[in-house]
Design a protein around this motif. Structure first.
Motif, PDB file in Angstrom:
ATOM      1  N   SER A  13     -10.730   3.349   8.411  1.00  0.00           N
ATOM      2  CA  SER A  13     -10.677   3.751   6.931  1.00  0.00           C
ATOM      3  C   SER A  13      -9.537   4.735   6.569  1.00  0.00           C
ATOM      4  CB  SER A  13     -11.317   2.863   5.877  1.00  0.00           C
ATOM      5  OG  SER A  13     -10.915   2.964   4.734  1.00  0.00           O
ATOM      6  N   GLN A  20     -13.161   0.540   1.755  1.00  0.00           N
ATOM      7  CA  GLN A  20     -14.522  -0.486   1.873  1.00  0.00           C
ATOM      8  C   GLN A  20     -15.054  -1.032   2.662  1.00  0.00           C
ATOM      9  OE1 GLN A  20     -15.389  -1.524  -1.501  1.00  0.00           O
ATOM     10  NE2 GLN A  20     -13.370  -0.994  -2.993  1.00  0.00           N
ATOM     11  N   SER A  21     -14.485  -0.631   3.830  1.00  0.00           N
ATOM     12  CA  SER A  21     -14.864  -0.566   5.245  1.00  0.00           C
ATOM     13  C   SER A  21     -16.436   0.073   5.197  1.00  0.00           C
ATOM     14  CB  SER A  21     -13.946  -1.286   6.494  1.00  0.00           C
ATOM     15  OG  SER A  21     -12.787   0.074   6.774  1.00  0.00           O
ATOM     16  N   MET A  98      -8.192  -4.631   6.300  1.00  0.00           N
ATOM     17  CA  MET A  98      -6.576  -4.901   6.962  1.00  0.00           C
ATOM     18  C   MET A  98      -5.526  -4.332   6.787  1.00  0.00           C
ATOM     19  SD  MET A  98      -5.559  -9.127   5.961  1.00  0.00           S
ATOM     20  CE  MET A  98      -6.809  -9.832   8.118  1.00  0.00           C
ATOM     21  N   TYR A  99      -4.683  -4.394   8.254  1.00  0.00           N
ATOM     22  CA  TYR A  99      -3.858  -3.505   6.808  1.00  0.00           C
ATOM     23  C   TYR A  99      -2.387  -4.211   8.052  1.00  0.00           C
ATOM     24  CZ  TYR A  99      -6.303   0.795   5.728  1.00  0.00           C
ATOM     25  OH  TYR A  99      -7.433   1.839   5.204  1.00  0.00           O
ATOM     26  N   ASN A 100      -1.130  -4.718   6.657  1.00  0.00           N
ATOM     27  CA  ASN A 100      -0.207  -5.406   7.072  1.00  0.00           C
ATOM     28  C   ASN A 100      -1.234  -6.818   7.868  1.00  0.00           C
ATOM     29  OD1 ASN A 100       1.343  -4.433   5.145  1.00  0.00           O
ATOM     30  ND2 ASN A 100       1.337  -2.303   7.307  1.00  0.00           N
ATOM     31  N   LEU A 101      -2.386  -7.378   8.210  1.00  0.00           N
ATOM     32  CA  LEU A 101      -2.381  -8.639   8.557  1.00  0.00           C
ATOM     33  C   LEU A 101      -3.420  -8.036  10.224  1.00  0.00           C
ATOM     34  CD1 LEU A 101       0.066 -10.888   8.005  1.00  0.00           C
ATOM     35  CD2 LEU A 101      -2.136 -10.937   6.801  1.00  0.00           C
ATOM     36  N   GLY A 145      -6.499  -9.150   0.287  1.00  0.00           N
ATOM     37  CA  GLY A 145      -7.108 -11.083   0.211  1.00  0.00           C
ATOM     38  C   GLY A 145      -7.466 -11.994   1.204  1.00  0.00           C
ATOM     39  N   TYR A 147      -8.589 -14.432   3.861  1.00  0.00           N
ATOM     40  CA  TYR A 147      -8.304 -14.796   5.680  1.00  0.00           C
ATOM     41  C   TYR A 147      -9.057 -16.141   6.043  1.00  0.00           C
ATOM     42  CZ  TYR A 147      -4.138 -11.894   4.141  1.00  0.00           C
ATOM     43  OH  TYR A 147      -2.925 -11.580   3.696  1.00  0.00           O
TER      44      TYR A 147
HETATM   45  C1  LIG Z   1      -1.043  -0.646   4.454  1.00  0.00           C
HETATM   46  C2  LIG Z   1      -2.665  -1.657   4.093  1.00  0.00           C
HETATM   47  C3  LIG Z   1      -1.564  -2.646   3.899  1.00  0.00           C
HETATM   48  C4  LIG Z   1      -2.541  -3.911   3.349  1.00  0.00           C
HETATM   49  N1  LIG Z   1      -2.173  -4.838   4.025  1.00  0.00           N
HETATM   50  C5  LIG Z   1      -3.270  -6.342   3.778  1.00  0.00           C
HETATM   51  C6  LIG Z   1      -2.921  -7.192   4.207  1.00  0.00           C
HETATM   52  O1  LIG Z   1      -2.273  -7.801   4.971  1.00  0.00           O
HETATM   53  N2  LIG Z   1      -3.636  -7.968   3.982  1.00  0.00           N
HETATM   54  C7  LIG Z   1      -4.257  -8.131   3.234  1.00  0.00           C
HETATM   55  O2  LIG Z   1      -5.423  -8.388   2.299  1.00  0.00           O
HETATM   56  N3  LIG Z   1      -4.679  -6.848   2.660  1.00  0.00           N
HETATM   57  C8  LIG Z   1      -4.362  -5.919   2.903  1.00  0.00           C
HETATM   58  N4  LIG Z   1      -4.216  -4.303   2.252  1.00  0.00           N
HETATM   59  C9  LIG Z   1      -5.958  -4.078   1.111  1.00  0.00           C
HETATM   60  C10 LIG Z   1      -6.622  -3.949   2.166  1.00  0.00           C
HETATM   61  O3  LIG Z   1      -7.068  -4.611   3.926  1.00  0.00           O
HETATM   62  C11 LIG Z   1      -8.246  -3.300   0.920  1.00  0.00           C
HETATM   63  O4  LIG Z   1      -7.263  -2.641   0.545  1.00  0.00           O
HETATM   64  C12 LIG Z   1      -9.096  -3.103   2.126  1.00  0.00           C
HETATM   65  O5  LIG Z   1     -10.111  -2.808   1.026  1.00  0.00           O
HETATM   66  C13 LIG Z   1      -9.096  -1.678   3.047  1.00  0.00           C
HETATM   67  O6  LIG Z   1     -10.141  -1.935   3.469  1.00  0.00           O
HETATM   68  P1  LIG Z   1     -10.373   0.072   3.270  1.00  0.00           P
HETATM   69  O7  LIG Z   1     -10.616  -0.037   2.160  1.00  0.00           O
HETATM   70  O8  LIG Z   1     -12.066   0.476   4.586  1.00  0.00           O
HETATM   71  O9  LIG Z   1      -9.490   0.718   4.395  1.00  0.00           O
HETATM   72  C14 LIG Z   1      -3.695  -3.319   3.285  1.00  0.00           C
HETATM   73  C15 LIG Z   1      -3.869  -1.832   1.879  1.00  0.00           C
HETATM   74  C16 LIG Z   1      -3.418  -1.513   2.718  1.00  0.00           C
HETATM   75  C17 LIG Z   1      -3.817  -0.058   2.322  1.00  0.00           C
END
Ligand SMILES: Cc1cc2nc3c(=O)[nH]c(=O)nc-3n(C[C@H](O)[C@H](O)[C@H](O)COP(=O)(O)O)c2cc1C
Length: 204
Positions: A13, A20-21, A98-101, A145, A147
């Motif tokens: 992350s 969150q991961s 998930m970042y940008n799918l 989101g 998916y």
């Molecule tokens: C750069 C970026 C891109 C993201 N793209 C998506 C996405 O494509 N689909 C989605 O469901 N969430 C998206 N999110 C939301 C993240 O999935 C969500 O914040 C999640 O908690 C990320 O994991 P992390 O908290 O461990 O970093 C995005 C967040 C960031 C910062």
């Protein structure tokens, strides 16, 4: 699994302590530590700041150890160490935002070094064959989101196939989804994910 199962937790992350991961990975670690018979190691690919795989590093893999220059030895050592770490563990836990799918590019950079022809898989006339035996993987996915189970989820097949390329076909997944879709949904998703993690740790 046998006593003293070795677990490698790979975190990715970019959101630091708010990830969150990362929270899911930490819950996994807390529950796993309570068992007392699991050895845990964390590989944070964000802290490692792995660069994209480029030609120079790739070329360092394609010459024998004796032929390598000092620079090539250093470059090849990156992938060698990450592969050795995977081979040294029984369970690979991937905590994946998930970042940008897709997956974080730093995690792709990790996979690009771990998936190495001749080391973790080999090419045959019938296609690639994995060389990593007897391991299981656990995916802890955090998503803003929802998916899972839909055609929009191209992330899970990508991870599944990258693990499969190495020969790791036993994959269990826990998703905390809808984390950006309101507090109530987020709390429920995280609490459900925690319960699933507890069940998975019990199954190791
Ligand atoms: C750069 C970026 C891109 C993201 N793209 C998506 C996405 O494509 N689909 C989605 O469901 N969430 C998206 N999110 C939301 C993240 O999935 C969500 O914040 C999640 O908690 C990320 O994991 P992390 O908290 O461990 O970093 C995005 C967040 C960031 C910062």
């Amino acid at each position: 699994m046998t006593a003293n199962t070795r677990v490698l937790v790979v975190t990715s992350s970019i959101l630091g302590a708010h990830g969150q991961s990362l929270g899911l990975a930490q819950h996994f670690q807390r529950v796993a530590q309570q068992r007392g018979d699991l050895t845990l190691k964390v590989r944070d690919v964000i802290a490692d700041d792995l660069p994209h795989l480029g030609l120079e590093e790739l070329s360092s893999w394609q010459v024998t150890e004796e032929e390598r220059t000092a620079e090539q030895r250093e470059l090849a050592a990156r992938s060698d160490a990450l592969i050795a770490e995977v081979l040294d563990h029984d369970v690979i836990v991937l905590a994946v935002p998930m970042y940008n799918l897709g997956i974080p590019s730093q995690l792709k950079a990790w996979f690009d070094r771990v998936l190495r022809a001749g080391k973790t898989f080999r090419y045959t006339e019938n296609g690639p064959v994995g060389l990593v035996d007897g391991k299981r993987a656990i995916l802890l996915g955090a998503r803003g989101g929802k998916y899972a189970g839909t055609a929009m989820d191209s992330q899970t097949p990508h991870i599944t196939h990258m693990l499969g390329l190495m020969g790791i076909s036993q994959l269990d997944s826990v998703f905390a989804e809808g984390l950006n879709m309101g507090e109530e949904l987020k709390e429920t998703a995280l609490s459900d994910a925690h319960q699933q993690i507890e069940a998975l740790v019990a199954s190791l």
